[in-house]
Design an enzyme around this catalytic site. Structure first.
Site, short mmCIF file in Angstrom:
data_model
loop_
_atom_site.label_atom_id
_atom_site.label_comp_id
_atom_site.label_asym_id
_atom_site.label_seq_id
_atom_site.Cartn_x
_atom_site.Cartn_y
_atom_site.Cartn_z
CD GLU A 1 -30.34 -1.48 37.74
OE1 GLU A 1 -30.75 -1.06 39.01
OE2 GLU A 1 -29.57 -2.53 37.30
CG ASP B 1 -18.83 -3.34 28.02
OD1 ASP B 1 -19.32 -2.30 27.95
OD2 ASP B 1 -19.71 -4.44 28.20
CB THR C 1 -28.38 1.12 19.80
OG1 THR C 1 -27.61 1.14 18.44
CG2 THR C 1 -29.12 -0.20 19.68
CD GLU D 1 -20.18 -0.64 24.52
OE1 GLU D 1 -20.00 0.38 24.78
OE2 GLU D 1 -21.24 -1.26 24.72
CB VAL E 1 -23.91 -3.37 35.30
CG1 VAL E 1 -23.40 -4.80 35.48
CG2 VAL E 1 -22.65 -2.33 35.80
CB ILE F 1 -30.52 -7.65 34.86
CG1 ILE F 1 -30.27 -8.44 33.53
CG2 ILE F 1 -30.70 -8.43 35.98
CD1 ILE F 1 -29.09 -9.41 33.55
CE LYS G 1 -21.59 -3.72 30.37
NZ LYS G 1 -21.80 -4.61 29.00
N1 HSE Z 1 -21.63 -3.62 24.31
C1 HSE Z 1 -22.45 -4.16 25.60
C2 HSE Z 1 -22.58 -5.69 25.50
C3 HSE Z 1 -23.64 -3.54 25.60
O1 HSE Z 1 -22.16 -6.12 24.57
O2 HSE Z 1 -23.01 -6.18 26.52
C4 HSE Z 1 -24.22 -3.32 26.95
O3 HSE Z 1 -23.63 -2.86 27.85
#
Ligand code: HSE
Length: 426
Positions: A131, A203, A15, A192, A134, A138, A207
């Site tokens: 970058e 996730d 993606t 993901e 996270v 942004i 971050k």
């Molecule tokens: N799977 C992550 C989310 C993608 O939904 O935020 C971006 O890091």
């Protein structure tokens, strides 16, 4: 260095990788104008080169094996976008060892193996930029690393998972079931490869580990702090939140206290009128508080192909500029030369106000719950026990441990209990 301009190799045509190809195809002129020299995507590696991804691959050297790309002399900078922590680690390591700059969006890799990767980058004088790992598009890491580098930061909190925010927003505004919202988030390219990592808080924890390094100079791994996801959020929680004038958001937060840094990821009830409550869909927002700067807010698309790809290419441009100037690591990856060992406070001492929903038989349930809470010194602020529906209650400030003990006491009678933290001062 490539004979004209700087050569980029892209490993991973999923993606975000596809988005990177589009940014290069559509913005080559702007990129060259801003850099003053060309930055060329020259080589792409992916195990699957057959699937039509809706972008032209004409003009690029194509390989199935990332090693051919890393060894390619035309490549100065390598982009790792395959995800995971095994092959991705090999891509990043071999590129740095070859003295090539690396750009990655791989938060799992950095959260677990960041220290090793940054050390390798230093040893080989090759930069690593991340970058896009996270907050998608942004530039919050850049803001922490450079914009706020004169300040002492003491708090941050944010919505850093687009998939969870999309699910919670859709459940709330459209009354859609959880599963349908998750499926749509996957179709839109937010989730993901294994969406469990999104919805179970992993996730966001990845971050937050990265943010902890940049904001507080603390070296933390995801297992060092409490994290929980949104799988147990039910329409009944959303209805109860609305009645209380609150909204449920999956928050990643951290604070610097005198005794250390406290961090957590968990669904949290926040006032409907607060800035973070207004962040909907796949958007992310991170609020940072500094001693000198006060509050600053970073908002934008936290997931999705093109927004994330835009951050990846911006990192490539930054690395290309540095390379052109013969500078490897202009700023250390986490913005400091002095990282503290983790030093995170234990979540056992957790205190707060909480909302609880209990699936509990009808008979005498209000009295049983009140008695159990009183027995453990948990202040009860409100209790609703509508016939035929789950019992819900809110507590005053209490220790999480006392609340868990009270719930354990009720436990044998309750088929399920669900606790959500309340943050009214946000
Ligand atoms: N799977 C992550 C989310 C993608 O939904 O935020 C971006 O890091």
């Amino acid at each position: 260095m490539a004979s004209s301009g700087i050569g980029v190799g892209l490993v991973g045509l999923g993606t975000i990788g596809t988005g990177v190809v589009r940014v290069f195809r559509e913005h080559a002129d702007e990129i060259e104008a801003r850099l003053g020299f060309p930055l060329r995507l020259a080589h792409i590696a992916d195990v699957d080169l057959e699937t039509d991804r809706g972008v032209s691959l004409e003009g690029y050297r194509l390989s199935r094996d990332f090693k051919a790309l890393v060894e390619d002399e035309a490549i100065d900078l390598v982009v790792e976008l395959i995800g995971g922590t095994t092959i991705a680690a090999q891509v990043v390591t071999s590129a740095l060892e070859a003295g090539k700059g690396v750009v990655t969006a791989n938060k799992a890799l950095l959260a677990h193996k960041g220290a090793e990767i940054y050390a390798l980058a230093e040893t080989h004088g090759a930069p690593v930029a991340f970058e896009a790992s996270v907050g998608g598009t942004i530039p919050v890491l850049r803001a922490l690393r450079e914009g706020l580098c004169a300040d002492r930061l003491f708090a941050l909190r944010g919505i850093v998972n687009g998939t969870c925010n999309y699910i919670l927003s859709s459940m709330e505004s459209d009354g859609e079931p959880y599963e349908a919202c998750l499926k749509r988030a996957q179709e839109l390219g937010y989730a993901e490869a294994d969406p469990t990592f999104d919805v179970d808080g992993t996730d966001s924890a990845h971050k937050l580990a990265i943010l902890l390094g940049l904001a507080f100079g603390v070296h933390a791994r995801p297992g060092d702090f409490y994290s929980r996801g949104i799988q147990l959020i039910a329409p009944a929680d959303i209805r109860a939140a609305r009645r209380m004038g609150l909204r449920i958001k999956l928050l990643a937060s951290a604070r610097r206290l005198d005794t250390g840094v406290e961090a957590r990821v968990e669904p949290t009830l926040i006032p409907t009128g607060s800035v973070l409550a207004g962040v909907d869909g796949s958007m992310n927002a991170i609020e940072v508080r500094g001693k000198m700067s006060g509050p600053t807010l970073y908002y934008g698309a936290g997931a999705g192909s093109l927004p994330t790809a835009s951050a990846v290419v911006a990192d490539l441009m930054e690395l290309a500029r540095a390379r052109r100037l013969g500078v490897a690591l202009r700023v250390p990856p986490l913005g400091t030369h002095r990282l503290e060992p983790s030093g995170l406070l234990s979540s056992d001492q957790e205190r707060g106000e909480y909302f609880v929903r209990l699936e509990l038989g009808e008979e005498d349930r209000s009295r049983r719950v009140s008695v159990a809470l009183a027995e453990h010194g948990v202040p009860l602020v409100s209790l609703e026990s509508p016939p035929g529906e789950d019992l819900t209650l809110t507590t005053g400030e209490t220790s999480r441990a006392a609340l868990d003990s009270a719930l354990a006491l009720i436990g044998s009678a309750a088929s399920a209990s669900h606790v959500i933290r309340i943050e009214k001062e946000i």
